[in-house]
Motif scaffolding. Structure first.
Motif, PDB file in Angstrom:
ATOM      1  N   ILE A   1       0.838  -1.205   0.000  1.00  0.00           N
ATOM      2  CA  ILE A   1       0.000   0.000   0.000  1.00  0.00           C
ATOM      3  C   ILE A   1       0.866   1.246   0.000  1.00  0.00           C
ATOM      4  N   ALA A   2       1.887   1.206   0.868  1.00  0.00           N
ATOM      5  CA  ALA A   2       2.746   2.374   0.991  1.00  0.00           C
ATOM      6  C   ALA A   2       3.444   2.657  -0.332  1.00  0.00           C
ATOM      7  N   GLN A   3       4.006   1.609  -0.950  1.00  0.00           N
ATOM      8  CA  GLN A   3       4.730   1.812  -2.207  1.00  0.00           C
ATOM      9  C   GLN A   3       3.818   2.395  -3.272  1.00  0.00           C
ATOM     10  N   LYS A   4       2.655   1.793  -3.361  1.00  0.00           N
ATOM     11  CA  LYS A   4       1.723   2.216  -4.399  1.00  0.00           C
ATOM     12  C   LYS A   4       1.371   3.685  -4.225  1.00  0.00           C
ATOM     13  N   PHE A   5       1.098   4.023  -2.972  1.00  0.00           N
ATOM     14  CA  PHE A   5       0.664   5.391  -2.710  1.00  0.00           C
ATOM     15  C   PHE A   5       1.809   6.374  -2.899  1.00  0.00           C
ATOM     16  N   LEU A   6       2.959   6.033  -2.329  1.00  0.00           N
ATOM     17  CA  LEU A   6       4.062   6.989  -2.346  1.00  0.00           C
ATOM     18  C   LEU A   6       4.554   7.239  -3.758  1.00  0.00           C
ATOM     19  N   LYS A   7       4.550   6.215  -4.584  1.00  0.00           N
ATOM     20  CA  LYS A   7       4.990   6.412  -5.960  1.00  0.00           C
ATOM     21  C   LYS A   7       4.026   7.329  -6.690  1.00  0.00           C
ATOM     22  N   LYS A   8       2.768   7.086  -6.445  1.00  0.00           N
ATOM     23  CA  LYS A   8       1.744   7.870  -7.148  1.00  0.00           C
ATOM     24  C   LYS A   8       1.776   9.338  -6.713  1.00  0.00           C
ATOM     25  N   GLU A   9       1.967   9.518  -5.434  1.00  0.00           N
ATOM     26  CA  GLU A   9       1.844  10.869  -4.885  1.00  0.00           C
ATOM     27  C   GLU A   9       3.181  11.598  -4.821  1.00  0.00           C
ATOM     28  N   GLN A  10       4.214  10.940  -5.342  1.00  0.00           N
ATOM     29  CA  GLN A  10       5.558  11.486  -5.275  1.00  0.00           C
ATOM     30  C   GLN A  10       5.588  13.001  -5.464  1.00  0.00           C
ATOM     31  N   LYS A  11       4.877  13.438  -6.478  1.00  0.00           N
ATOM     32  CA  LYS A  11       5.001  14.851  -6.828  1.00  0.00           C
ATOM     33  C   LYS A  11       4.173  15.741  -5.916  1.00  0.00           C
ATOM     34  N   ASN A  12       3.071  15.186  -5.467  1.00  0.00           N
ATOM     35  CA  ASN A  12       2.152  16.052  -4.739  1.00  0.00           C
ATOM     36  C   ASN A  12       2.619  16.363  -3.320  1.00  0.00           C
ATOM     37  N   LEU A  13       3.318  15.450  -2.715  1.00  0.00           N
ATOM     38  CA  LEU A  13       3.703  15.660  -1.326  1.00  0.00           C
ATOM     39  C   LEU A  13       5.143  16.135  -1.273  1.00  0.00           C
ATOM     40  N   ASN A  14       5.389  16.987  -0.310  1.00  0.00           N
ATOM     41  CA  ASN A  14       6.777  17.451  -0.174  1.00  0.00           C
ATOM     42  C   ASN A  14       7.500  16.483   0.734  1.00  0.00           C
ATOM     43  N   ARG A  15       7.808  15.349   0.206  1.00  0.00           N
ATOM     44  CA  ARG A  15       8.501  14.381   1.032  1.00  0.00           C
ATOM     45  C   ARG A  15       9.931  14.283   0.523  1.00  0.00           C
ATOM     46  N   SER A  16      10.859  14.202   1.445  1.00  0.00           N
ATOM     47  CA  SER A  16      12.254  14.202   1.023  1.00  0.00           C
ATOM     48  C   SER A  16      12.615  12.870   0.352  1.00  0.00           C
TER      49      SER A  16
END
Lengths: 451, 825
Positions: free
Chosen positions: A292-307
């Motif tokens: 779940i985490a991978q799927k979400f984080l890859k998708k949202e990569q651009k939207n969230l300001n995550r380092s």
């Protein structure tokens, strides 16, 4: 002619739009209104939950716990055996290796030693694999057997209104009468703990229980099995009764940014000591969360300001569910990092914000007992001077108090019991200075004097 | 017979339930405070619906909040849905006209209040013997046009096409959508057909939208689609016209309710209605459905339980629906939508059997209590009255029969207000039924009939310098309460406070005024003007001059009086507090400034103020004393620091005990003991034999209270055994003339070196055991008026006070209470 040409596309457009509109309305009706939503049959999980909850609140309780206990002993024995066999193999192999190295100048060559290493490695992983899969098979069989038995019990229970004394599929093979009662506690360091009843709110006062204790956090998870007893430990009873209730009990553990990394290995071992009859096994839960985490984080990569976009960040947490731990049902694995060791963290620190999210999750999911690391650490380290501890505890007390006041307006369930955990082996002096601090931050209820 | 009255066809109610939308992620508003949960906003918005009363609308009765944003709406539900009779071929055109006329009346009522129904359907229209009531008309309004819930509020078939076109997010709806729905319903009725009833969801929407593109009449098209063109042709022209104009695609050309009601089609209904309206004013109802619902709840009715039984509240174990991953931003991952949280529009009717059973034995006459006079014959015929005396108040408030009798009686008395005020006061002294508390309080406070227009005239909107403070205080005022924490509650409180500030230019807004207003707003949530009127009547009576810009003199005097009252009733405690320097200034200001409304939760304030409103402005001193009495043991063992800590967060106080203690001391304390210079003379008439002219300095120095000549005279005349008068003048003066029954302890004969009561000689035994007698010290200009009473106080003698004005004032009052001893010698 011209007019027709211009008209046609707009007409089509309206048509197109209409279809979109219809679709949009259709979806929202499907998603939100019971009448139009797909008729869903209760899942296996729900059926079993209902059955279990019903049976555990019936006279069958004792047999159930007895049975679970025997199952867990089988797994426990098997696990011990596995440990022993692997240990033996390792010893034998290192012996052989020493031998070989000694003979290096005689009949051994380097390549032969390399071969031996490879051989050892293979034998080791073969044995490990074999034993693990044997264990898994046992667990799987136990799980199936147990669930079938339970459903059967329920059926019987429903046909005859009077509840028969249930027969367990296993008969207790050994009944040992213990000759000494409880030798536990002698070896353990004495547990430091103190309880308070506090209230929040200026006019209408809301009561909560707070406990500060110093202990090994794994004691809340590990089922201590006294070899002499064939009886399950009493804590399990409470945990089993509450499993499907609206009074769950949760625990905050600290993890790093990789799901299922070494940091929670101890915890995983404890989970695996017995069969999980209700939820997926811990590895499966972690794998799913990871997906779940991978799927979400890859998708949202651009939207969230995550380092580090593909890893979790401090303050994120993942949740696992358990039925075979001694005092908790739900584990919050909070991602933390080394910055927590420093002494200058404030209320905007991600882990503190994560704590707020944990309280919120607890509040909206009926987790009414929660254990939190008061120093945001479960191990003693060198940095933890008295002043460090006091500063950290004050921060956590104050933030948690603020979150609890906030929680009161969220309209969820109340947090009835809050436990602040201190690392095992903390000095008496620190412990007392922290228990003295609590009444200064929380309003401690005055005792009611009966006359 | 009794049941007959209760078992009225309109006395039925049901409930619906849904979940409010949960706030996602960020939980703080722009002011840094947590966002108000949507269910609370709904709770506030829904209150006004309860006040709508119309024969064409089901009355809203209650809003209940459950855990996790669940909201339950309880409302009248009587009759059968119109959908059951649509296909009934026997319906005559006249009957149909009558139905539609009533629907329009109901809608008109809503539209004049700016409420759009948007949920109109044949399911939501209830018929009962030709009477029609709309049901569930407030859903769109109470959810703030659907913004506060995640499901759409729509009736597939009856929704006007523009609703679909505007999209789901759109939430400004024109009331004309309801007219379209009326058109559809009327069309169904005249064709005796339910339209497109077999089609699936998507197709139904498509059908409605397809009407947009029809070139001919919409009604005709619908009729043709349902193969009832022949029926269509039979429909009278005037009805056809109505349907046609209702089902106009163009929103602007659709008529309003008012316009439709004017149409000639309804002439018959209009004349019927006029003939019905003969009576000059509304007839008095002995009870309404609100009371009925209240009794039902007291008799064990449980909305939650009924909804659970019908499967509308399903609980799945929370451990099965946990999220799996929560990100620091607050996003939840891996949590499936719990199907139990979907919107299920079913209505659950509430069973009334338990109430009927409970009230079975209530005699018919109980519904018509005699108020003024009752003959012996009637009294003998009646069964003995329901007896609840001696039960604790909390039990009485939950006893259905008792509340039945109280509500029936007090409703009747309130109906006769202001002429029945005396009777209301008398009943209020027993107890106040919670359901009618708002009105009873208003009656006790002499609120006049024109309070509404008064309030309307006050400027509540202009910006003033106090606005900022008000804005800060409101979100902190009794926020545990759902009404006061709702958005509507905040707005109302703000308006009332601003109105008060505007109206009372000689006063200022002190923090605490918000808490003071809270109980009134809570009780009169749907009648802001009355809340304001109560507040405006309350402050002059109980907190006169407390809201002056410089209120220090008033407060100081009040606190000094408080100290004296403690000394009067509890010298031991007073001496202890005096010794450790723990003065009322340190803890009691918010008590008295807000009359405890800042200190206690609302439910306690209500019980406390029930009594306050029957007393005068010194009653709150007695409440203060009762709080201290409850904490007495701990105070006596505490030093200054412990006391400060104890009061920084007041421990739980048993409010019923407080009420009891304070009423007791209030009754047994002569009124002049608590008389103050700054009292409002409107409520307290004074003459020269009352206390006046005491400076604040004197007052603060004297640790014992003064008593007026008036009180002495009345005590000597009525209860001489309850007092003990100590004349401290010298013996000659005493012998010449003294008060009947007084004893003489010449001032000069006593040594004040240590606090030993024996020092006063032969009368010491008498003063040691005063048996709760009021000990009045009488002196004159020549005697020191302070040392002696202070000495008594230090010796823990109870109820010590000093005659104001000295002995000589009595000479002129009345010689009948004086006696001369000189003859006897």
């Amino acid at each position: 002619m011209e007019k027709e040409e211009t008209d046609k596309p707009t007409h089509n457009k309206i048509k197109m739009n209409l279809e979109d509109i219809i679709k949009e309305w259709e979806t929202v009706m499907h998603d939100e209104i019971a009448e139009y939503a797909e008729h869903r049959v209760a899942s296996d999980e729900e059926l079993f939950a209902t059955a279990y909850h019903k049976m555990v609140h019936s006279p069958a309780l004792e047999t159930m716990l007895q049975l679970e206990h025997m199952y867990s002993r089988t797994v426990g024995q098997k696990t011990d055996e596995k440990k022993r066999l692997v240990q033996e193999l390792s010893e034998r192999q290192s012996h052989e290796m020493n031998d070989a190295v000694d003979r290096l100048d005689k009949d051994m060559t380097e390549s032969k030693i390399n071969e031996l290493v490879a051989e050892h490695y293979e034998a080791h992983s073969f044995l490990q694999g074999k034993l693990t899969s044997e264990l898994d098979t046992i667990k799987e069989a136990q799980r199936r057997e147990y669930r079938e038995w339970l459903m059967q019990m329920l059926e019987q229970n429903q046909t005859n209104s009077s509840i028969p004394t249930p027969n367990s599929p296993l008969t207790p093979h050994e009944i040992i009468i213990p000759n000494q009662v409880f030798d536990r506690g002698l070896s353990d360091t004495p547990i430091l703990e103190e309880s308070f009843t506090i209230h929040l709110g200026s006019q209408l006062k809301q009561m909560h229980n707070i406990r500060i204790l110093s202990a090994n956090v794994m004691d809340l998870c590990e089922v201590k099995d006294n070899k002499l007893f064939s009886e399950p430990t009493p804590q399990l009873l409470q945990t089993a009764l509450a499993l499907y209730s609206n009074d769950l009990s949760g625990l905050v553990l600290l993890a790093d940014n990789k799901i299922g990394s070494r940091m929670i290995e101890d915890f995983q071992d404890i989970c695996q000591k017995s069969t999980e009859f209700h939820f997926p096994h811990i590895e499966d839960q972690l794998t799913k969360i990871s997906d779940i985490a991978q799927k979400f984080l890859k998708k949202e990569q651009k939207n969230l300001n995550r380092s580090h976009s593909e890893l979790l960040q401090p303050g994120d947490f993942y949740i696992t569910r358990h039925s075979n731990l001694s005092q908790v049902h739900v584990i919050f694995h909070m991602v933390s990092d080394d910055s927590l060791r420093g002494c200058d963290i404030n209320s905007r620190h991600p882990v503190v914000l994560g704590l707020r999210n944990i309280l919120k999750t607890a509040c909206s999911n009926d987790i009414t007992s929660l254990t939190i690391p008061l120093l945001l650490q479960y191990e003693m380290t060198e940095e933890m001077t008295i002043s460090w501890c006091e500063k950290r505890a004050e921060l956590v007390f104050k933030c948690v108090k603020g979150f609890m006041i906030e929680m009161a307006s969220w309209g969820g369930s109340d947090l009835k019991n809050l436990q602040f955990m201190l690392p095992q082996g903390i000095s008496n002096q620190v412990f007392h200075s922290l228990t003295e601090m609590l009444p200064r931050i929380f309003k401690v209820s005055n005792p009611k004097v009966l006359k | 017979m009794t049941i007959g009255l209760l078992n009225h066809p309109e006395m039925h109610f049901g409930a619906i339930t849904f979940f409010a939308k949960q706030h996602k992620e960020d939980m703080c508003g722009s002011n840094g405070l947590p966002l108000t949960p949507n269910s609370i906003i709904i709770y506030g918005r829904a209150q006004m619906l309860k006040a709508i009363k119309s024969p064409y609308l089901c009355q809203y009765l209650d809003i209940i909040r459950g855990k996790h944003e669940r909201t339950i709406v309880v409302s009248q539900y009587c009759g059968t849905p119109l959908s059951n009779i649509v296909e009934n071929q026997d319906q005559s055109i006249d009957e149909i006209k009558h139905i539609v006329y009533q629907i329009l009346q109901g809608l008109n009522e809503l539209h004049t209040r700016n409420i759009v129904h948007r949920n109109l359907s044949t399911e939501n229209i209830l018929c009962q013997d030709n009477n029609v009531k709309l049901f569930n008309y407030g859903l769109y309004h109470l959810t703030d046009n659907g913004k506060l819930v995640s499901f759409p509020i729509i009736q597939l078939l009856y929704a006007a096409p523009e609703i679909y076109l505007d999209g789901i997010q759109h939430n400004h709806t024109n009331p004309k959508v309801d007219i379209w729905a009326v058109g559809m319903i009327l069309a169904e009725l005249v064709l005796h057909k339910r339209f497109w009833s077999t089609l699936k969801l998507g197709h139904r929407i498509r059908k409605v939208l397809s009407l947009l593109q029809s070139n001919t009449s919409v009604f005709e098209r619908i009729a043709r689609e349902h193969n009832c063109y022949e029926d269509y042709m039979k429909v009278p022209e005037d009805i056809k016209e109505i349907i046609e104009i209702c089902l106009n695609i163009n929103v602007d050309q659709r008529p309003t309710c008012g316009e439709l009601l004017q149409k000639g089609v309804f002439n018959q209904q209009k004349t019927d209605k006029i003939s019905e309206k003969k009576s000059l004013c509304e007839p008095f109802e002995i009870f309404t459905i609100h009371e009925f619902y209240h009794w039902w709840q007291l008799a064990g009715g449980d909305i939650f339980q009924e909804l659970k039984k019908q499967g509308l509240i399903r609980s799945s174990p929370p451990i099965l629906s946990l999220p799996q991953l929560v990100l620091i931003e607050g996003g939840l991952l891996g949590q499936d939508r719990n199907p139990a949280t979907l919107f299920d529009p079913r209505i659950v009717e509430m069973p009334l059997a338990s109430l009927y059973q409970r009230f079975e034995n209530i005699p018919f006459t109980a519904f018509y209590p005699l108020i003024q006079i009752k003959s012996d014959i009637i009294s003998r015929l009646e069964p003995p009255p329901y007896d609840a005396t001696g039960l604790p108040l909390i039990i009485k408030e939950r006893d259905p029969e008792y509340q039945f009798h109280r509500v029936i009686l007090l409703r009747r008395l309130l109906h006769g207000y202001p002429f029945t005020r005396e009777l209301i006061v008398r009943e209020a002294e027993k107890d106040i039924p919670p359901l009618l508390r708002g009105e009873i309080w208003a009656a006790l406070l002499h609120v006049k009939g024109d309070y509404k227009s008064h309030y309307m005239k006050i400027d509540k909107y202009s910006i003033t310098p106090t606005d900022r403070q008000i804005e800060v205080d409101i979100p902190r005022c009794h926020q545990y309460n759902e009404l006061l924490s709702s958005t509507d509650g905040h707005q109302k409180l703000k308006r009332i406070l601003k109105a008060w500030v505007c109206k009372n230019s000689n006063y200022v807004y002190w923090q605490g005024l918000d808490s003071l207003t809270a109980p009134f707003l809570y009780l009169n949530f749907n009648d802001e003007a009355k809340a304001f009127a109560c507040l405006s009547a309350f402050i002059p009576k109980y907190l006169h001059k407390f809201f002056l810009k410089d209120n220090s003199a008033v407060i100081e005097e009040y606190l000094a009086k408080f100290s004296q009252l403690i000394a009067f009733h509890d010298p031991v405690l007073a001496n202890h507090l005096y010794e450790i320097n723990f003065y009322p200034q340190l803890f009691a200001i918010p008590w008295f400034l807000t009359l405890f409304s800042h200190v206690f939760p609302l439910y306690k304030i209500l019980h406390l103020w029930d009594k306050v409103l029957l007393g005068n402005s010194s009653y709150s001193l007695h409440i203060g004393l009762s709080v201290l009495t409850q904490l007495r043991d701990r105070l006596l063992n505490a030093g200054f620091n412990e006391c400060i800590l104890l009061f920084s967060d007041l421990p739980e106080v048993d409010i019923e005990k407080s009420v009891y203690l304070s009423t007791d001391t209030f009754k047994t304390t002569p009124t002049s003991i608590t008389a103050r210079e700054h009292e409002n003379c409107e409520f307290q008439e004074r003459d020269k034999y009352d206390i006046s002219g005491v400076t604040l300095e004197d007052l603060k120095r004297e640790r014992y209270p003064r008593i007026s000549a008036n009180d002495i005279v009345s005590l000597v005349r009525s209860n001489p055994e309850k007092m003990c008068m100590v004349d401290i003048r010298n013996m000659t003066q005493y012998n010449r003339c003294s008060v009947i029954g007084s004893i003489n302890i010449p001032f000069s004969s006593v040594s004040f070196s240590d606090n030993n009561i024996e020092n006063i000689g032969q009368h010491s035994q008498l003063l040691k055991e005063t048996n709760n007698k009021v000990v009045v010290v009488i002196g004159d200009e020549e005697t020191d008026m302070e040392l002696f009473p202070t000495f008594l106080l230090k010796c823990n003698v109870k109820k010590v006070c000093v005659l104001h004005g000295g002995f000589n004032i009595l000479l002129s009052v009345t010689p009948t209470i004086l006696v001369s001893h000189s003859h006897n010698i």
